[in-house]
Motif scaffolding. Structure first.
Motif, PDB file in Angstrom:
ATOM      1  N   GLU A  33      44.147  37.444  44.605  1.00 32.89           N
ATOM      2  CA  GLU A  33      42.712  37.209  44.484  1.00 32.89           C
ATOM      3  C   GLU A  33      41.992  37.546  45.789  1.00 32.89           C
ATOM      4  N   SER A  34      40.767  38.013  45.677  1.00 34.15           N
ATOM      5  CA  SER A  34      39.964  38.268  46.870  1.00 34.15           C
ATOM      6  C   SER A  34      38.497  38.030  46.547  1.00 34.15           C
ATOM      7  N   GLY A  35      37.750  37.651  47.580  1.00 33.46           N
ATOM      8  CA  GLY A  35      36.331  37.391  47.402  1.00 33.46           C
ATOM      9  C   GLY A  35      35.852  36.337  48.374  1.00 33.46           C
ATOM     10  N   PRO A  36      34.547  36.086  48.383  1.00 33.83           N
ATOM     11  CA  PRO A  36      33.984  35.095  49.322  1.00 33.83           C
ATOM     12  C   PRO A  36      34.522  33.690  49.082  1.00 33.83           C
ATOM     13  N   GLY A  37      34.759  32.969  50.167  1.00 29.14           N
ATOM     14  CA  GLY A  37      35.222  31.599  50.044  1.00 29.14           C
ATOM     15  C   GLY A  37      34.089  30.598  49.986  1.00 29.14           C
ATOM     16  N   LEU A  38      32.878  31.052  50.225  1.00 32.09           N
ATOM     17  CA  LEU A  38      31.709  30.174  50.219  1.00 32.09           C
ATOM     18  C   LEU A  38      30.578  30.853  49.454  1.00 32.09           C
TER      19      LEU A  38
ATOM     20  N   ARG B 149      40.959  28.034  36.871  1.00 32.39           N
ATOM     21  CA  ARG B 149      40.530  27.368  38.095  1.00 32.39           C
ATOM     22  C   ARG B 149      41.013  25.918  38.142  1.00 32.39           C
ATOM     23  N   GLN B 150      41.004  25.371  39.357  1.00 37.12           N
ATOM     24  CA  GLN B 150      41.491  24.011  39.571  1.00 37.12           C
ATOM     25  C   GLN B 150      40.645  23.349  40.656  1.00 37.12           C
ATOM     26  N   PRO B 151      39.731  22.477  40.265  1.00 38.24           N
ATOM     27  CA  PRO B 151      38.960  21.733  41.272  1.00 38.24           C
ATOM     28  C   PRO B 151      39.904  20.926  42.163  1.00 38.24           C
ATOM     29  N   PRO B 152      39.523  20.681  43.394  1.00 43.64           N
ATOM     30  CA  PRO B 152      40.396  19.949  44.320  1.00 43.64           C
ATOM     31  C   PRO B 152      40.868  18.624  43.734  1.00 43.64           C
ATOM     32  N   GLY B 153      42.178  18.437  43.687  1.00 46.20           N
ATOM     33  CA  GLY B 153      42.752  17.194  43.194  1.00 46.20           C
ATOM     34  C   GLY B 153      42.700  17.003  41.693  1.00 46.20           C
ATOM     35  N   LYS B 154      42.301  18.039  40.970  1.00 47.43           N
ATOM     36  CA  LYS B 154      42.157  17.902  39.524  1.00 47.43           C
ATOM     37  C   LYS B 154      43.048  18.895  38.774  1.00 47.43           C
ATOM     38  N   GLY B 155      42.882  18.945  37.461  1.00 52.31           N
ATOM     39  CA  GLY B 155      43.730  19.770  36.626  1.00 52.31           C
ATOM     40  C   GLY B 155      43.230  21.195  36.461  1.00 52.31           C
ATOM     41  N   LEU B 156      43.985  21.947  35.659  1.00 54.89           N
ATOM     42  CA  LEU B 156      43.699  23.356  35.424  1.00 54.89           C
ATOM     43  C   LEU B 156      42.666  23.528  34.318  1.00 54.89           C
ATOM     44  N   GLU B 157      41.838  24.543  34.459  1.00 55.02           N
ATOM     45  CA  GLU B 157      40.853  24.879  33.424  1.00 55.02           C
ATOM     46  C   GLU B 157      40.888  26.383  33.185  1.00 55.02           C
ATOM     47  N   TRP B 158      41.120  26.758  31.926  1.00 59.77           N
ATOM     48  CA  TRP B 158      41.106  28.170  31.557  1.00 59.77           C
ATOM     49  C   TRP B 158      39.662  28.659  31.521  1.00 59.77           C
ATOM     50  N   ILE B 159      39.399  29.778  32.202  1.00 59.22           N
ATOM     51  CA  ILE B 159      38.040  30.322  32.258  1.00 59.22           C
ATOM     52  C   ILE B 159      37.848  31.413  31.217  1.00 59.22           C
ATOM     53  N   GLY B 160      38.835  32.308  31.102  1.00 57.06           N
ATOM     54  CA  GLY B 160      38.716  33.394  30.144  1.00 57.06           C
ATOM     55  C   GLY B 160      39.702  34.502  30.445  1.00 57.06           C
ATOM     56  N   TYR B 161      39.729  35.494  29.541  1.00 56.74           N
ATOM     57  CA  TYR B 161      40.643  36.607  29.753  1.00 56.74           C
ATOM     58  C   TYR B 161      39.983  37.929  29.386  1.00 56.74           C
ATOM     59  N   VAL B 162      40.585  38.984  29.921  1.00 59.52           N
ATOM     60  CA  VAL B 162      40.238  40.337  29.519  1.00 59.52           C
ATOM     61  C   VAL B 162      41.533  41.048  29.144  1.00 59.52           C
ATOM     62  N   TYR B 163      41.552  41.720  28.023  1.00 59.23           N
ATOM     63  CA  TYR B 163      42.679  42.540  27.624  1.00 59.23           C
ATOM     64  C   TYR B 163      42.552  43.866  28.358  1.00 59.23           C
TER      65      TYR B 163
ATOM     66  N   VAL C 274      39.904  25.978  43.361  1.00 62.84           N
ATOM     67  CA  VAL C 274      40.828  27.080  43.610  1.00 62.84           C
ATOM     68  C   VAL C 274      40.824  27.933  42.349  1.00 62.84           C
ATOM     69  N   TYR C 275      40.569  29.210  42.527  1.00 62.45           N
ATOM     70  CA  TYR C 275      40.527  30.134  41.399  1.00 62.45           C
ATOM     71  C   TYR C 275      41.802  30.970  41.411  1.00 62.45           C
TER      72      TYR C 275
ATOM     73  N   TRP D 147      51.200  34.622  38.402  1.00 62.41           N
ATOM     74  CA  TRP D 147      49.983  34.052  38.952  1.00 62.41           C
ATOM     75  C   TRP D 147      49.741  34.573  40.357  1.00 62.41           C
ATOM     76  N   GLY D 148      48.454  34.635  40.728  1.00 64.87           N
ATOM     77  CA  GLY D 148      48.128  34.856  42.126  1.00 64.87           C
ATOM     78  C   GLY D 148      48.333  33.560  42.900  1.00 64.87           C
ATOM     79  N   LEU D 149      48.176  33.644  44.195  1.00 66.47           N
ATOM     80  CA  LEU D 149      48.346  32.467  45.048  1.00 66.47           C
ATOM     81  C   LEU D 149      47.166  31.518  44.945  1.00 66.47           C
ATOM     82  N   GLY D 150      46.033  32.031  44.449  1.00 72.35           N
ATOM     83  CA  GLY D 150      44.832  31.216  44.336  1.00 72.35           C
ATOM     84  C   GLY D 150      43.940  31.378  45.557  1.00 72.35           C
ATOM     85  N   THR D 151      42.640  31.240  45.326  1.00 70.04           N
ATOM     86  CA  THR D 151      41.684  31.306  46.420  1.00 70.04           C
ATOM     87  C   THR D 151      40.655  30.197  46.252  1.00 70.04           C
ATOM     88  N   LEU D 152      40.404  29.459  47.307  1.00 67.55           N
ATOM     89  CA  LEU D 152      39.448  28.363  47.246  1.00 67.55           C
ATOM     90  C   LEU D 152      38.027  28.904  47.398  1.00 67.55           C
TER      91      LEU D 152
END
Lengths: 118, 110
Positions: free
Chosen positions: A6-11, A38-52, A92-93, A108-113
């Motif tokens: 993953e890559s992109g702005p952290g803020l 995505r996974q909010p800090p200290g919380k569970g996983l949430e599926w956002i969507g997919y692209v084929y 974390v996305y 999976w990617g490593l995730g990015t906050l």
């Protein structure tokens, strides 16, 4: 070995658009589903969507009005745009590959906050 | 689309077996044999442990097994080891090409 990064702005500022890219290496994008989770800090996983790999998409109904996921197979990348962000979008996305269906995430990617704050 | 229900925590001693439940509805878990399970160690990305209810990916120990009854899916870990201590998440197809995760269960190996 397939790797995702993953890559992109952290803020990101509130009300702006969050943009992330996932670069896939070590394998083809063909015949797979590519998801954002995505996974909010200290919380569970949430599926956002997919692209084929063909470009067809589907999104979490709770986020559908704000999400766009696209793919560029020539660059072996797929992207996430989430508009009108608030602090609740701080998380974390992760990008992930779906095999045997869009909801079986084998790589999976490593995730990015990404923090939403002014 | 509501999150699947998992116990917040479970625990067991080394060598024992534990089971983590994942309760959904007739619109998700109950209607499809498309539940997957993920293991997540702190600060790490999740790892696929079970898919399509009971199938194990290559490389995953056969100490991990999955099953389903009605609207509840279960992950069983036998011969518990210290390295199994992690958070576990279930994920199910929820219809209309959408997917939903459970809230997660923290497994503690005593």
């Amino acid at each position: 070995q397939v790797q995702l990064q993953e890559s992109g702005p952290g803020l990101v500022k509130p009300s702006e658009t969050l943009s992330l890219t996932c670069t896939v290496s070590g394998g083809s994008m063909s015949s797979y589903y590519w998801s954002w989770i995505r996974q909010p800090p200290g919380k569970g996983l949430e599926w956002i969507g997919y692209v084929y790999y063909t470009g067809s998409t589907n999104y979490n109904p709770s986020l559908k009005s704000r999400v766009t996921i696209s793919v560029d197979t020539s660059k072996t990348q797929f992207s996430l745009k989430l508009s009108s962000v608030t602090a609740a979008d701080t998380a974390v996305y992760y990008c992930a590959r779906g095999v045997s269906g869009p909801g079986v995430f084998d790589y999976w990617g490593l995730g990015t906050l990404v923090t939403v704050s002014s | 689309q509501s999150a699947l229900t998992q116990p917040a925590s479970v625990s067991g001693s080394p060598g024992q077996s534990i089971t983590i439940s994942c309760t959904g509805t007739s619109s998700d878990v109950g209607s499809y044999n498309l539940v997957s399970w993920y293991q997540q160690h702190p600060g790490k990305a999740p790892k696929l442990m079970i898919y399509e209810g009971s199938k194990r990916p290559s490389g995953v120990s056969n100490r991990f097994s999955g099953s389903k009854s009605g609207n509840t899916a279960s992950l069983t870990i036998s011969g518990l080891q210290a390295e199994d201590e992690a958070n576990y998440y279930c994920c199910s197809y929820a219809g209309s090409s959408t997917w939903v995760f459970g809230g997660g269960t923290k497994l503690t190996v005593l």
